[in-house]
Design an enzyme around this catalytic site. Structure first.
Site, PDB file in Angstrom:
ATOM      1  N   HIS A 188     -38.912  -4.580  11.919  1.00  0.00           N
ATOM      2  CA  HIS A 188     -38.872  -4.627  10.461  1.00  0.00           C
ATOM      3  C   HIS A 188     -38.586  -3.229   9.933  1.00  0.00           C
ATOM      4  O   HIS A 188     -39.051  -2.245  10.495  1.00  0.00           O
ATOM      5  CB  HIS A 188     -40.223  -5.111   9.904  1.00  0.00           C
ATOM      6  N   ASP A 215     -40.714 -14.029  10.457  1.00  0.00           N
ATOM      7  CA  ASP A 215     -39.814 -15.071  10.978  1.00  0.00           C
ATOM      8  C   ASP A 215     -40.154 -15.514  12.389  1.00  0.00           C
ATOM      9  O   ASP A 215     -39.558 -16.467  12.890  1.00  0.00           O
ATOM     10  CB  ASP A 215     -38.366 -14.552  10.935  1.00  0.00           C
TER      11      ASP A 215
HETATM   12  C1  SDX Z   1     -36.956 -10.333   7.030  1.00  0.00           C
HETATM   13  O1  SDX Z   1     -36.858  -6.233   4.318  1.00  0.00           O
HETATM   14  C2  SDX Z   1     -37.693  -7.194   4.268  1.00  0.00           C
HETATM   15  O2  SDX Z   1     -38.771  -7.101   3.711  1.00  0.00           O
HETATM   16  C3  SDX Z   1     -37.236  -8.484   4.909  1.00  0.00           C
HETATM   17  C4  SDX Z   1     -38.254  -9.613   5.023  1.00  0.00           C
HETATM   18  C5  SDX Z   1     -38.600 -10.178   3.660  1.00  0.00           C
HETATM   19  O3  SDX Z   1     -39.661 -10.801   3.546  1.00  0.00           O
HETATM   20  O4  SDX Z   1     -37.752 -10.095   2.740  1.00  0.00           O
HETATM   21  O5  SDX Z   1     -39.423  -9.133   5.644  1.00  0.00           O
HETATM   22  C6  SDX Z   1     -37.702 -10.786   5.838  1.00  0.00           C
HETATM   23  O6  SDX Z   1     -35.766 -10.195   6.935  1.00  0.00           O
HETATM   24  C7  SDX Z   1     -37.710  -9.968   8.282  1.00  0.00           C
HETATM   25  C8  SDX Z   1     -36.775  -9.378   9.385  1.00  0.00           C
HETATM   26  C9  SDX Z   1     -36.082 -10.547  10.074  1.00  0.00           C
HETATM   27  N1  SDX Z   1     -35.045 -10.071  10.998  1.00  0.00           N
HETATM   28  C10 SDX Z   1     -35.188 -10.214  12.312  1.00  0.00           C
HETATM   29  O7  SDX Z   1     -36.196 -10.621  12.884  1.00  0.00           O
HETATM   30  C11 SDX Z   1     -33.944  -9.843  13.097  1.00  0.00           C
HETATM   31  C12 SDX Z   1     -34.338  -8.942  14.254  1.00  0.00           C
HETATM   32  N2  SDX Z   1     -34.790  -7.671  13.716  1.00  0.00           N
HETATM   33  C13 SDX Z   1     -33.809  -6.584  13.666  1.00  0.00           C
HETATM   34  O8  SDX Z   1     -32.527  -6.993  13.347  1.00  0.00           O
HETATM   35  C14 SDX Z   1     -34.339  -5.364  12.908  1.00  0.00           C
HETATM   36  O9  SDX Z   1     -35.617  -5.137  13.346  1.00  0.00           O
HETATM   37  C15 SDX Z   1     -34.335  -5.352  11.385  1.00  0.00           C
HETATM   38  C16 SDX Z   1     -33.000  -5.657  10.841  1.00  0.00           C
HETATM   39  C17 SDX Z   1     -35.329  -6.315  10.862  1.00  0.00           C
HETATM   40  C18 SDX Z   1     -34.732  -3.933  10.955  1.00  0.00           C
HETATM   41  O10 SDX Z   1     -33.755  -3.090  11.408  1.00  0.00           O
HETATM   42  P1  SDX Z   1     -33.777  -1.509  11.059  1.00  0.00           P
HETATM   43  O11 SDX Z   1     -34.949  -1.161  10.242  1.00  0.00           O
HETATM   44  O12 SDX Z   1     -32.427  -1.141  10.558  1.00  0.00           O
HETATM   45  O13 SDX Z   1     -34.086  -0.871  12.445  1.00  0.00           O
HETATM   46  P2  SDX Z   1     -32.999  -0.524  13.514  1.00  0.00           P
HETATM   47  O14 SDX Z   1     -32.027  -1.660  13.634  1.00  0.00           O
HETATM   48  O15 SDX Z   1     -32.490   0.831  13.225  1.00  0.00           O
HETATM   49  O16 SDX Z   1     -33.896  -0.539  14.852  1.00  0.00           O
HETATM   50  C19 SDX Z   1     -34.534   0.632  15.314  1.00  0.00           C
HETATM   51  C20 SDX Z   1     -34.489   0.505  16.827  1.00  0.00           C
HETATM   52  C21 SDX Z   1     -33.055   0.339  17.373  1.00  0.00           C
HETATM   53  O17 SDX Z   1     -33.087   0.810  18.696  1.00  0.00           O
HETATM   54  P3  SDX Z   1     -32.510   2.353  18.983  1.00  0.00           P
HETATM   55  O18 SDX Z   1     -31.116   2.404  18.422  1.00  0.00           O
HETATM   56  O19 SDX Z   1     -33.484   3.263  18.242  1.00  0.00           O
HETATM   57  O20 SDX Z   1     -32.571   2.512  20.477  1.00  0.00           O
HETATM   58  O21 SDX Z   1     -35.178  -0.693  17.234  1.00  0.00           O
HETATM   59  C22 SDX Z   1     -34.264  -1.579  17.856  1.00  0.00           C
HETATM   60  C23 SDX Z   1     -32.874  -1.147  17.444  1.00  0.00           C
HETATM   61  O22 SDX Z   1     -31.902  -1.533  18.424  1.00  0.00           O
HETATM   62  N3  SDX Z   1     -34.576  -2.931  17.345  1.00  0.00           N
HETATM   63  C24 SDX Z   1     -34.630  -4.021  18.091  1.00  0.00           C
HETATM   64  C25 SDX Z   1     -35.010  -5.044  17.223  1.00  0.00           C
HETATM   65  N4  SDX Z   1     -35.166  -4.550  15.997  1.00  0.00           N
HETATM   66  C26 SDX Z   1     -34.893  -3.235  16.078  1.00  0.00           C
HETATM   67  N5  SDX Z   1     -34.374  -4.212  19.410  1.00  0.00           N
HETATM   68  C27 SDX Z   1     -34.535  -5.480  19.853  1.00  0.00           C
HETATM   69  N6  SDX Z   1     -34.899  -6.538  19.062  1.00  0.00           N
HETATM   70  C28 SDX Z   1     -35.152  -6.350  17.762  1.00  0.00           C
HETATM   71  N7  SDX Z   1     -35.506  -7.375  17.005  1.00  0.00           N
END
Ligand code: SDX
Length: 436
Positions: free
Chosen positions: A313, A371
């Site tokens: 998140h 989720d």
């Molecule tokens: C919702 O914003 C909100 O409040 C949203 C929400 C709401 O109520 O409105 O809470 C609802 O959208 C919840 C989130 C649902 N999405 C998912 O579950 C999809 C999976 N999650 C990721 O796509 C991700 O965690 C995000 C999009 C939610 C957040 O992404 P960020 O903040 O841009 O973080 P990032 O992508 O920069 O990740 C940081 C690191 C990265 O690794 P490095 O490049 O540092 O090595 O963490 C890794 C990412 O690759 N990472 C994950 C991951 N989420 C982040 N790796 C594996 N699986 C994941 N789910």
């Protein structure tokens, strides 16, 4: 917002004039640096793609403490609202800032109940879709189409219009989501019934048929209502920011909410619940719990583009409090239905356990979000997977409207118009095609 007595001083190593920037304090949470005069005084923009360090507005509605994993709607912890209130009480709180008295609640519930029907013409929009259309494609169209029916409530700058548009949208979303579902399964639409609760009415419109009445199961109805509450608002997330930016042009509330529906659809946002359940099904097909290690290895491999859906998140760097409540709801529903051995729920809990002990996830502070369990409980209730995000949109509509109304009600608001760092071609002359 309170001016802080601390100032930020911006200086440049090239001797450009330095600048003092005021700071403002909120009631809780990080202070902000006011950069509104930065460009005028320095000719420079700030740069923050994805808005990781940018506060787009000041708000009184929802507060999230990502480090502690806390979520407050108008100051009330989500845990207390999810157990002591129902969704319409939460809607009242988000819209008006205070929990309703019994009489205020009764009046609000009556108003919403008496707006649950949609214009009969709405059904003809669905006919244009293929039966296998994704429900979010249908919802994006239907919500936008609502603006064609309520010319008496589309002036976003008129408080009465905003009020009736809010009631109409909250009231009609369940009817529209149920219609989108019935259309995909070729069953007739079920009209709302005014003697049912908000969640009970939705469940009946989803599962009743003209041939037999739907007998609501109170545990399932309560679970549905709690799912709505858990998804009601969440500060300046992507879809809420979309609604604010869209509404800032002065467009009507229905169009602005339709933009929020479209944004929520994405798998990185509201579409994650559908993606998460599909992920769990894939792991189950691969061999279930025994294959979790192999799946986690894929997730860690950057080239795989595989993410652990329902984890991570932008704000929560601790357990999403909604995920805890959703897991409890899962237990209640699965026990009620005699599905406590549901393989996907067991798989999800094992996956959570392994991920929370794995250095990759610990180092990145990746925890289950709202989720991760919501798909399992919705599937147990009988909601088809493609409809999960439409239900998220149904529940989030009140948050979108409350945030939109807060923005429009702020005398300082302007149309949102970000700038850019231009890295493209500088001016050059067109060569006529004959010479190219
Ligand atoms: C919702 O914003 C909100 O409040 C949203 C929400 C709401 O109520 O409105 O809470 C609802 O959208 C919840 C989130 C649902 N999405 C998912 O579950 C999809 C999976 N999650 C990721 O796509 C991700 O965690 C995000 C999009 C939610 C957040 O992404 P960020 O903040 O841009 O973080 P990032 O992508 O920069 O990740 C940081 C690191 C990265 O690794 P490095 O490049 O540092 O090595 O963490 C890794 C990412 O690759 N990472 C994950 C991951 N989420 C982040 N790796 C594996 N699986 C994941 N789910």
């Amino acid at each position: 917002m309170t001016p802080s007595d601390v100032k930020a001083t911006l200086s440049f190593s090239d001797g450009s004039p330095q600048m003092d920037l005021p700071l403002y304090k909120g009631t809780i949470g990080p202070d902000v640096i006011d950069i509104r005069k930065l460009y005028a005084q320095t000719g420079k923009f700030t740069y923050d793609p994805g808005f990781l360090s940018t506060a787009s507005c000041n708000s009184t509605i929802t507060y999230i403490d990502g480090d502690k994993g806390e979520l407050l709607y108008r100051g009330y912890p989500i845990e207390q609202l999810a157990t002591n209130c129902d969704y319409l009480e939460t809607c009242y709180l988000l819209l008006y800032g205070e929990l309703p008295s019994p009489s205020q609640k009764e009046e609000f519930v009556n108003r919403v109940t008496n707006h649950t029907m949609v214009n009969e013409q709405m059904q003809f929009f669905l006919r244009g879709f293929r039966r296998d259309a994704h429900p979010m494609a249908v919802m994006t169209g239907l919500v936008g189409a609502l603006s064609a029916f309520y010319h008496d409530s589309t002036d976003i700058n008129n408080p009465e219009h905003r009020e009736i548009a809010a009631i109409r949208l909250i009231a009609k979303m369940p009817t529209l989501v149920a219609m989108a579902y019935k259309y995909t399964i070729g069953q007739p639409y079920i009209y709302p019934k005014n003697d049912l609760s908000y969640a009970g009415n939705f469940m009946r419109m989803m599962f009743a048929t003209p041939c037999e009445e739907y007998k609501p199961n109170d545990v399932l109805v309560r679970a549905m209502d709690r799912i709505f509450t858990l998804h009601a608002d969440h500060e300046q997330n992507a879809s809420t920011s979309t609604v604010r930016l869209c509404g800032s042009s002065g467009t009507n509330p229905f169009a602005a909410i339709a933009a929020g529906v479209a944004c929520l659809w994405g798998p990185a946002h509201g579409g994650a619940n559908e993606a998460c359940l599909n992920m769990l099904n894939d792991i189950q097909q691969m061999g279930g719990v025994a294959k979790i290690g192999e799946f986690i290895k894929q997730v860690k491999d950057k080239n795989s583009n595989v993410k652990l859906m329902g984890f991570g998140h932008r704000v929560y760097k601790n357990y999403d409090p909604r995920a805890k409540l959703m897991r409890e709801t899962c237990h209640e529903v699965l026990n009620e239905l005699g599905l406590h051995d549901d393989p996907l729920f067991k798989l999800a809990m094992e996956l959570e356990k392994i991920a929370l002990e794995d250095e990759y996830f610990v180092a990145r502070k990746l925890y289950p979000n709202v989720d991760f369990y919501s798909g399992i409980v919705q599937r147990a209730i009988g909601i088809p997977v493609p409809l999960f995000t439409a239900i998220f949109a149904l529940a989030r509509t009140v948050g979108w409207i409350a945030q939109l109304n807060e923005m429009i009600g702020d005398p300082e608001y302007k149309i949102g118009r970000p700038r850019q760092l231009f890295v493209g071609a500088t001016q050059r002359n067109v060569t006529p095609i004959a010479e190219r």
